[in-house]
Enzyme design. Structure first.
Site, PDB file in Angstrom:
ATOM      1  N   ALA A   1       7.840   8.820  -7.409  1.00 42.57           N
ATOM      2  CA  ALA A   1       8.615   8.848  -6.159  1.00 42.57           C
ATOM      3  C   ALA A   1       9.882   9.694  -6.222  1.00 42.57           C
ATOM      4  CB  ALA A   1       8.969   7.419  -5.742  1.00 42.57           C
TER       5      ALA A   1
ATOM      6  N   GLY B   1      11.735  11.343  -0.970  1.00 47.21           N
ATOM      7  CA  GLY B   1      11.485  12.022   0.304  1.00 47.21           C
ATOM      8  C   GLY B   1      10.139  11.633   0.906  1.00 47.21           C
ATOM      9  N   LYS B   2       9.106  11.603   0.057  1.00 46.02           N
ATOM     10  CA  LYS B   2       7.758  11.296   0.566  1.00 46.02           C
ATOM     11  C   LYS B   2       7.592   9.794   0.801  1.00 46.02           C
ATOM     12  CE  LYS B   2       5.846  15.505  -1.373  1.00 46.02           C
ATOM     13  NZ  LYS B   2       6.983  15.938  -2.180  1.00 46.02           N
TER      14      LYS B   2
ATOM     15  N   ASP C   1       8.951   5.245 -10.465  1.00 47.07           N
ATOM     16  CA  ASP C   1       9.449   6.432 -11.163  1.00 47.07           C
ATOM     17  C   ASP C   1       9.942   6.027 -12.549  1.00 47.07           C
ATOM     18  OD1 ASP C   1       9.913   9.403 -10.115  1.00 47.07           O
ATOM     19  OD2 ASP C   1      11.423   8.989 -11.634  1.00 47.07           O
TER      20      ASP C   1
ATOM     21  N   ASP D   1       9.100   1.276 -16.898  1.00 44.91           N
ATOM     22  CA  ASP D   1       9.754   1.198 -18.213  1.00 44.91           C
ATOM     23  C   ASP D   1       8.786   0.719 -19.298  1.00 44.91           C
ATOM     24  OD1 ASP D   1       9.564  -1.337 -17.240  1.00 44.91           O
ATOM     25  OD2 ASP D   1      11.710  -1.804 -17.324  1.00 44.91           O
TER      26      ASP D   1
ATOM     27  N   ASP E   1       2.534  12.675  -6.693  1.00 45.65           N
ATOM     28  CA  ASP E   1       3.256  13.937  -6.444  1.00 45.65           C
ATOM     29  C   ASP E   1       3.723  14.392  -7.825  1.00 45.65           C
ATOM     30  OD1 ASP E   1       4.633  16.003  -5.286  1.00 45.65           O
ATOM     31  OD2 ASP E   1       6.357  14.794  -4.694  1.00 45.65           O
TER      32      ASP E   1
ATOM     33  N   CYS F   1       4.076  21.069  -6.146  1.00 48.76           N
ATOM     34  CA  CYS F   1       4.752  22.176  -5.450  1.00 48.76           C
ATOM     35  C   CYS F   1       4.580  23.447  -6.287  1.00 48.76           C
ATOM     36  CB  CYS F   1       6.222  21.857  -5.180  1.00 48.76           C
ATOM     37  SG  CYS F   1       7.172  21.389  -6.623  1.00 48.76           S
TER      38      CYS F   1
END
Length: 405
Positions: free
Chosen positions: A232, A236-237, A255, A282, A300, A353
């Site tokens: 994440a 943004g997404k 994340d 973690d 992503d 990206c």
């Protein structure tokens, strides 16, 4: 254009931090433009745009100026004089700008413009890699990636409509236009600082490139689902997904970096997105607990970032050729591990990206051949080319997991 000493010196200071101290360009500029409260929007714009320009064209300008890294202060001024000369700016008679060989600069520019790695100002390894993976297509893509990125907003339907945001910004003399095929997007006709607007502070919109907005669109989350955004970052997404779900259901944002998830929490509050839950990865337990629990999963993935060089030109100088091999190994690991969170009959979207096939469709094809991907089929994928779209380069693939037997 008349050059102002304090603005030029601030630009040189920024370049010193970016080139010599390897600091991140956007963070450096955030600090620099706060330095003098008397600077108006135009002054701050000059510093930011000039700094980014010189970062973007570093290799070309250094070759013309005949300077090598690490750049001492006189060398940084030489890079600046190349930038000013090529932009048709008359140089004042300051000591730092003395003896600028204007004609020689223009002559060398013409000569070097015939060689792609100088013309597009990229390291040798990147030029070789682009040509190897994309062939003739590389010329057009790298040229497009050296253009200035447009400012695109994503309107948050939890708080406002496209028209409300458009009207609010128009009152501030900021003109915007919608983007065909991207339903929540508004593009600024001219660059402006939208972050000081009441609309931004109230969570009416986020700044997010048009290509990036297509990812949640492809994922197509519905109200009431459980959706996992597995990488994440600052979210943004995740915010886009939450808004498409109308705050109904659950978005689990994962994340490995706690500071990014804290930033996501802050943004979610401003956006009025109350169905987002952040979880720090973690240990492997975090993923194990979620195996086959999600209707939809978004990966992503970390990537070379080659598709977003428009907005992060310093990536050209930070990335190394061996980095790509490491990142491709990570992408494969994430696909194998995180795809397990998809329920039978659920969907997985893999996105990067990047514009490199080795990170994109080849990565997906390899996954489908491995044990971890045997229950998935590719429904559709999309390549967004900067040369065609004018926006960031992106890849996204929608994969379907077969129903339980």
């Amino acid at each position: 254009m008349k050059l102002h000493r304090n603005l030029v010196f601030a630009t040189i200071d920024s370049l010193d931090l970016i080139f010599n101290q390897k600091k991140q360009a956007d963070k450096v500029l955030k600090g620099t433009i706060k330095r003098d409260k008397r600077w108006g929007a135009r002054d701050r714009g000059f510093i930011a745009e000039t700094t980014y320009d010189i970062v973007r064209w570093k290799r070309l300008y250094a070759e013309i100026a005949e300077v090598k890294e690490p750049f001492d202060r006189p060398n940084l001024f030489r890079l600046f004089t190349v930038w000013a000369t090529l932009n048709g700016i008359k140089l004042p008679d300051w000591k730092q700008l003395e003896d600028t060989p204007v004609r020689r600069i223009k002559g060398k520019f013409d000569e070097l413009s015939k060689i792609r790695k100088y013309r597009e100002s990229i390291p040798d390894w990147m030029d070789e890699l682009g040509e190897k993976e994309l062939g003739k297509r590389w010329d057009g893509e790298i040229a497009a990636l050296n253009q200035l990125a447009a400012v695109v907003l994503r309107v948050n339907p939890l708080k406002a409509t496209l028209q409300q945001v458009k009207d609010h910004l128009a009152d501030l003399e900021i003109e915007t236009e919608p983007i065909s095929g991207v339903p929540h997007a508004l593009q600024l006709k001219e660059r402006a600082n939208v972050f000081t607007s009441e609309a931004f502070k109230n969570g009416w919109f986020e700044v997010q490139d048009a290509s990036s907005q297509l990812v949640a669109q492809l994922l197509d989350p519905k109200p009431g689902m459980r959706v996992i955004d597995a990488c994440a970052g600052a979210g943004g997404k995740s915010l886009h997904i939450a808004s498409l779900m109308e705050n109904k259901g659950q978005v689990i944002s994962l994340d490995i970096y706690e500071n990014k998830l804290n930033e996501l929490k802050r943004r979610a509050k401003r956006n009025g997105a109350f169905n987002i839950e952040t979880r720090l990865i973690d240990s492997t337990k975090v993923i194990k607990k979620l195996i086959e629990k999600a209707d939809k999963v978004l990966i992503d993935a970390p990537c070379s970032g080659l598709g977003v060089l428009k907005r992060n030109p310093d990536t050209k100088w930070k990335a190394q050729s061996d980095f790509l091999e490491k990142v491709k190994a990570t992408q494969a690991e994430l696909l194998d591990s995180y795809s397990r969170m998809v329920k039978p009959g659920g969907d997985l979207v893999y996105a990067t990206c990047s514009i490199l096939p080795s990170e994109n469709d080849k990565q997906v094809k390899a996954f489908l051949k491995r044990e971890a991907g045997k229950d998935f089929t590719l429904t559709k994928d999309k390549k967004v080319w900067p040369s065609e779209s004018g926006y960031d380069g992106f890849y996204m693939a929608l994969l379907k997991k077969k129903e339980a037997e």
